[in-house]
Write an enzyme that holds these catalytic residues in place. Structure first.
Site, mmCIF file in Angstrom:
data_model
loop_
_atom_site.group_PDB
_atom_site.id
_atom_site.type_symbol
_atom_site.label_atom_id
_atom_site.label_comp_id
_atom_site.label_asym_id
_atom_site.label_seq_id
_atom_site.Cartn_x
_atom_site.Cartn_y
_atom_site.Cartn_z
ATOM 1 C CG PHE A 161 4.393 11.594 3.611
ATOM 2 C CD1 PHE A 161 4.817 12.265 3.722
ATOM 3 C CD2 PHE A 161 3.520 11.051 5.224
ATOM 4 C CE1 PHE A 161 4.140 14.552 3.381
ATOM 5 C CE2 PHE A 161 2.461 12.646 5.695
ATOM 6 C CZ PHE A 161 3.336 13.627 4.966
ATOM 7 N N GLY A 162 5.154 7.326 1.336
ATOM 8 C CA GLY A 162 6.336 6.944 0.629
ATOM 9 C C GLY A 162 5.287 5.782 0.900
ATOM 10 N N GLY A 213 0.479 -1.600 -0.051
ATOM 11 C CA GLY A 213 -0.531 0.476 0.271
ATOM 12 C C GLY A 213 0.599 1.272 0.050
ATOM 13 C CG ASP A 220 -4.337 9.448 11.795
ATOM 14 O OD1 ASP A 220 -5.287 9.714 12.074
ATOM 15 O OD2 ASP A 220 -3.502 9.258 10.844
ATOM 16 C CE LYS A 224 5.131 2.376 7.341
ATOM 17 N NZ LYS A 224 4.202 3.408 8.429
#
Length: 304
Positions: A28-29, A24, A137, A44
């Site tokens: 940002f990356g 996914g 978050d 990541k």
């Protein structure tokens, strides 16, 4: 001008890691499944020229948590720079609570599973707050279960520390709130303070967690189809009083209401009483006559 996201093809080598497939991507990356001789992991990546270096925060927070034996966190296996990107390799986890919720009948979990997962989700916040960080978050998409093949389908992991903020200084003293703070997080789950652009504190992570528990339990949050951010904030405020409180907590244990009322009474500098919240959640399992185990996804074909 947004940076090009780093794209890695299956079979590519990044140091000792072989890219298996893309899992996914966020703002940002991307995240990839990778393997080395010891097994499968998550990698990541983030371009070195990204304006906001999210991975740095992620690595820092996970490293601090590892020192304290955090209960619900991925372990960092490797990190570094490769070509034009930074990368971190960590524990590979299973499906998100968001996906698992949607797979359930009525797009929610069974009562026992929802409450039990909720307890683990709060434990992860207690650990994070314990090292002086807010998550900011909290949502079902940022929690996952462990991998079934590792027999970790009852363990909940918290992910994504890119929005974290340290609320203590180096001496462990709580920082004074800023006069105004920009909106952070996800509108659906954001605490009321966020809508008011106030500095967030520990109780705000817990308030967000309650909204998430409601959604896992019933599949619904009354404001989920409201588009305007301010209108969502007004809706949340309205749900604090009769008769609207029933709209938020319909189908939930009444202990959820008690927890929210307790959290609403807290002030900026207060430490939430996590133990009391766990006690109420445990009481909810009993009062709803619910079964904690097995979790929904352990119950046979397709998981349900």
């Amino acid at each position: 001008m947004a940076q090009e996201l780093v794209q890695l093809q299956p079979g590519t080598q990044v140091e000792r890691w072989t890219i298996d497939k893309k899992l996914g991507e966020g703002g940002f990356g991307a995240v990839y499944k990778v393997t080395d001789p010891t097994g499968s992991y998550a990698l990541k990546v983030e371009g070195v020229n990204e304006q906001i270096q999210v991975l740095k925060m992620e690595v820092f927070v996970l490293t601090e948590l590892a020192k304290k034996c955090g209960r619900h966190f991925c372990k960092i296996e490797d990190k570094g720079r490769f070509g034009s990107f930074n990368y971190v390799v960590m524990t590979l986890v299973g499906k998100s609570l968001q996906d698992l919720r949607k797979e359930g009948p009525g797009q929610h979990m069974s009562m026992g599973t929802a409450i039990s997962c909720g307890i683990q989700c709060l434990e992860s916040l207690e650990d994070l707050h314990g090292i002086g960080y807010l998550h900011r978050d909290v949502k079902p998409g940022n929690y996952t279960i462990g991998r079934i093949e590792l027999n970790e389908q009852r363990k909940v992991y918290i992910l994504d520390f890119g929005m974290c903020r340290k609320f203590t200084n180096d001496q462990g003293v709580i920082r004074k709130p800023r006069a105004a703070a920009g909106f952070r997080g996800t509108v659906r789950y954001a605490p009321i303070s966020c809508h008011m652009q106030r500095e967030l504190c520990r109780k705000d992570d817990v308030e967000t967690w309650i909204y998430m528990c409601v959604e896992l339990t019933t599949g619904n949050l009354p404001w989920k189809n409201v588009q305007d951010m301010n209108a969502v904030g007004d809706y949340k405020r309205r749900c604090r009083a009769e008769p609207f409180i029933k709209e938020l907590f319909g189908g939930c244990p009444r202990e959820y209401v008690e927890i929210l009322q307790y959290v609403d009474s807290l002030k900026y500098y207060d430490a939430p009483n996590y133990q009391m919240c766990y006690g109420l959640m445990r009481k909810a399992i009993t009062s709803m006559n619910a079964q904690e185990f097995p979790y929904d996804w352990e119950k046979g074909p397709g998981g349900f």
